[in-house]
Design a protein around this motif. Structure first.
Motif, PDB file in Angstrom:
ATOM      1  N   VAL A 164      -7.573  10.099   7.319  1.00 29.44           N
ATOM      2  CA  VAL A 164      -6.319  10.597   7.666  1.00 29.44           C
ATOM      3  C   VAL A 164      -6.373  12.058   6.967  1.00 29.44           C
ATOM      4  N   ARG A 197      -2.477  13.076  17.489  1.00 35.67           N
ATOM      5  CA  ARG A 197      -2.554  11.964  18.275  1.00 35.67           C
ATOM      6  C   ARG A 197      -3.932  11.147  17.738  1.00 35.67           C
ATOM      7  N   LEU A 243      -2.727   9.677  14.442  1.00 30.41           N
ATOM      8  CA  LEU A 243      -1.665   8.562  14.549  1.00 30.41           C
ATOM      9  C   LEU A 243      -2.571   7.496  14.863  1.00 30.41           C
ATOM     10  N   THR A 244      -3.516   7.445  15.844  1.00 29.06           N
ATOM     11  CA  THR A 244      -4.241   6.213  16.164  1.00 29.06           C
ATOM     12  C   THR A 244      -4.757   5.353  15.116  1.00 29.06           C
ATOM     13  N   GLU A 245      -5.486   6.270  14.388  1.00 35.05           N
ATOM     14  CA  GLU A 245      -6.503   5.957  13.179  1.00 35.05           C
ATOM     15  C   GLU A 245      -5.415   4.997  12.425  1.00 35.05           C
ATOM     16  N   LEU A 246      -4.365   5.919  11.833  1.00 31.88           N
ATOM     17  CA  LEU A 246      -3.544   5.347  11.068  1.00 31.88           C
ATOM     18  C   LEU A 246      -2.797   4.106  11.627  1.00 31.88           C
ATOM     19  N   ARG A 247      -2.474   3.951  12.928  1.00 29.26           N
ATOM     20  CA  ARG A 247      -1.782   2.750  13.583  1.00 29.26           C
ATOM     21  C   ARG A 247      -2.919   1.410  13.341  1.00 29.26           C
ATOM     22  N   GLU A 248      -4.293   1.814  13.655  1.00 30.47           N
ATOM     23  CA  GLU A 248      -5.122   0.751  13.786  1.00 30.47           C
ATOM     24  C   GLU A 248      -5.290   0.200  12.289  1.00 30.47           C
ATOM     25  N   LEU A 258      -3.163   0.292   9.661  1.00 35.40           N
ATOM     26  CA  LEU A 258      -1.871  -0.509   9.383  1.00 35.40           C
ATOM     27  C   LEU A 258      -1.900  -1.861  10.123  1.00 35.40           C
ATOM     28  N   GLY A 259      -2.431  -1.686  11.512  1.00 38.48           N
ATOM     29  CA  GLY A 259      -2.568  -3.272  12.104  1.00 38.48           C
ATOM     30  C   GLY A 259      -3.567  -3.968  11.500  1.00 38.48           C
ATOM     31  N   ARG A 312      -1.926  -5.652   8.212  1.00 39.44           N
ATOM     32  CA  ARG A 312      -0.949  -6.664   8.394  1.00 39.44           C
ATOM     33  C   ARG A 312      -1.578  -7.862   8.911  1.00 39.44           C
ATOM     34  N   SER A 335     -11.310   5.912  18.346  1.00 34.40           N
ATOM     35  CA  SER A 335     -10.323   4.594  18.385  1.00 34.40           C
ATOM     36  C   SER A 335     -11.499   3.370  18.063  1.00 34.40           C
TER      37      SER A 335
END
Length: 445
Positions: free
Chosen positions: A217, A254, A257-262, A264-265, A268, A303
């Motif tokens: 990031v 973008r 954000l995509t990498e950060l969202r992945e 965090l997924g 979790r 991704s």
């Protein structure tokens, strides 16, 4: 009848005096009273034969029988007293219990054999003399000897054998108890160590996850800030360049954000269990390792999904191109023929270059940067060197620094058995160098 003269183990005794338990004291006192009554009753006849007052004979005989109370404290002395009064034909219970106590106790076996032999001889002699006196020559000496041997064996061998059996049984139980206690202590120690290893593994994986998130990031966000600063500088003078910079900022935002969202997924999502694993720390260690592996797979850029390999040395040109697009003057110098490296080696080399370029964006705006990659033998070396920052270039964007970049690079390289050096140059710039073994730490070890 419980074994007497037994070793009660070390520690505080629960019973009075030398007894290990109150029940043992009650038993020995009871046996002592019975033996005293028996000897006192037999002492009447002994007093008459010896010509002493009956009361004196009874008292002396009762005292002899009462010595059975001391059988756990002085078992040898009790047997010797029984042997000493054998000619008087008193102390039947005293002799039986005394021999049993010696055989069941921790008395050396040679002493047990000696006392048993003495008691056997004393019993045989007494029975020989008394039997010959009773038969008064009516039977032959062979019959008398056989009867004396039979009585001596009956009075001495059974209590000794039973005492040996009870002593061996007690020692076996104590050995099993000690082994069980030792095993319990070992299991407790293993549980403590497993918990420590689990905590260490969790801490290690937290550090790895933080390093991966920082590398993935921070680089893109740093480029976004650089482009935003350039956009601000050229917005009025060159609208077309400002438009391109704005598009780059949007694309990088973008991607970040995509990498950060992945990531965090992955953090979790519960990790699937691969079956029952023995060991106290197996589950937390496996879960932590699974999370770290998933984060590493996500951190390959774009991704990338779980299970894909991380970034490779072949992607360095694209990485350098991103920095060029941000306005950095950067060159890529590759020497030698690329070999076949372990995936973690290529990923570590890529991350070192990535983090070094990020630091150049932060602290050396406008400086010329050279990225060198050398393939030699079974290792790969990377070096990122920047010159002195230019005063007349694009203003430094003022990116924040957490101070973890160099630490993360060093941990990566040293964890694979490589060499890492970073520091300022004589020309006023900064140099980051890393040498990594091609096989990786696991195969080298």
């Amino acid at each position: 009848m419980t074994s007497t003269g037994e070793r009660q183990g070390e520690g505080v005794r629960a019973g009075p005096l030398w007894w290990g338990r109150p029940g043992e004291a009650v038993l020995d006192v009871g046996l002592g009273l019975v033996s005293a009554l028996e000897c006192g009753w037999e002492g009447v006849a002994v007093a008459g034969e010896a010509g002493v007052p009956t009361a004196v004979g009874v008292v002396l005989a009762a005292l002899v029988g009462a010595t059975l109370v001391l059988r756990r404290r002085w078992p040898v002395a009790v047997v010797l007293v029984g042997i000493a009064v054998a000619p008087a034909a008193i102390g039947f219970l005293l002799g039986l219990v005394g021999l049993y106590t010696v055989a069941a106790s921790e008395v050396p076996r040679r002493i047990t054999v000696t006392l048993t032999s003495m008691s056997f001889v004393a019993t045989f002699v007494v029975m020989w003399v008394r039997t010959r006196a009773d038969v008064n020559g009516e039977v032959g000496p062979g019959y008398v000897a056989t009867l004396a041997v039979f009585i001596a064996v009956a009075l001495n061998v059974p209590p000794v054998l039973y005492g040996l059996y009870m002593g061996a049984r007690r020692r076996l139980l104590e050995s099993l108890q000690e082994r069980a206690d030792s095993l319990e202590r070992e299991l407790s120690l293993l549980a403590d160590r497993a918990e420590e290893r689990a905590e260490w593994a969790r801490q290690e994986e937290r550090t790895r996850i933080a390093r991966e998130m920082h590398d993935v990031v921070a680089h893109r966000v740093s480029l976004m800030v650089v482009h935003a600063a350039a956009l601000q500088a050229v917005a009025v003078k060159d609208p077309e360049k400002a438009r391109r910079n704005a598009a780059l900022v949007g694309d990088m935002g973008r991607q970040a954000l995509t990498e950060l969202r992945e990531m965090l997924g992955v953090l979790r999502a519960p990790q699937p269990s691969s079956g029952v694993v023995s060991g106290v720390a197996a589950v937390p260690v496996r879960e932590a390792a699974g999370v770290a592996a998933a984060v590493r797979s996500v951190s390959c850029g774009g991704s990338a999904g779980v299970g894909e390999e991380g970034p490779t040395l072949g992607e360095l040109r694209a990485l350098v191109g991103q920095s060029r697009a941000a306005g950095m003057r950067v060159e890529l110098d590759v020497r030698g023929e690329a070999g076949v490296y372990a995936a973690e080696v290529e990923q570590a080399a890529y991350r070192v270059v990535q983090e070094a370029l990020t630091n150049c964006h932060k602290h050396a705006a406008g400086a010329e940067v050279v990225v060198r990659v050398a393939h030699r033998g079974g290792e790969v070396a990377v070096q990122v060197e920047n010159g002195r920052p230019c005063d007349g270039g694009v203003p430094e964007p003022g990116l924040p620094s957490g101070g973890n970049g160099l630490v993360g690079m060093r941990e990566r390289v040293l964890g694979l058995g490589g060499v890492f050096v970073a520091g300022p140059t004589d020309a006023g710039g900064f140099r980051v160098s890393a040498v990594l073994p091609g096989a990786g730490a696991a195969e080298v070890a």
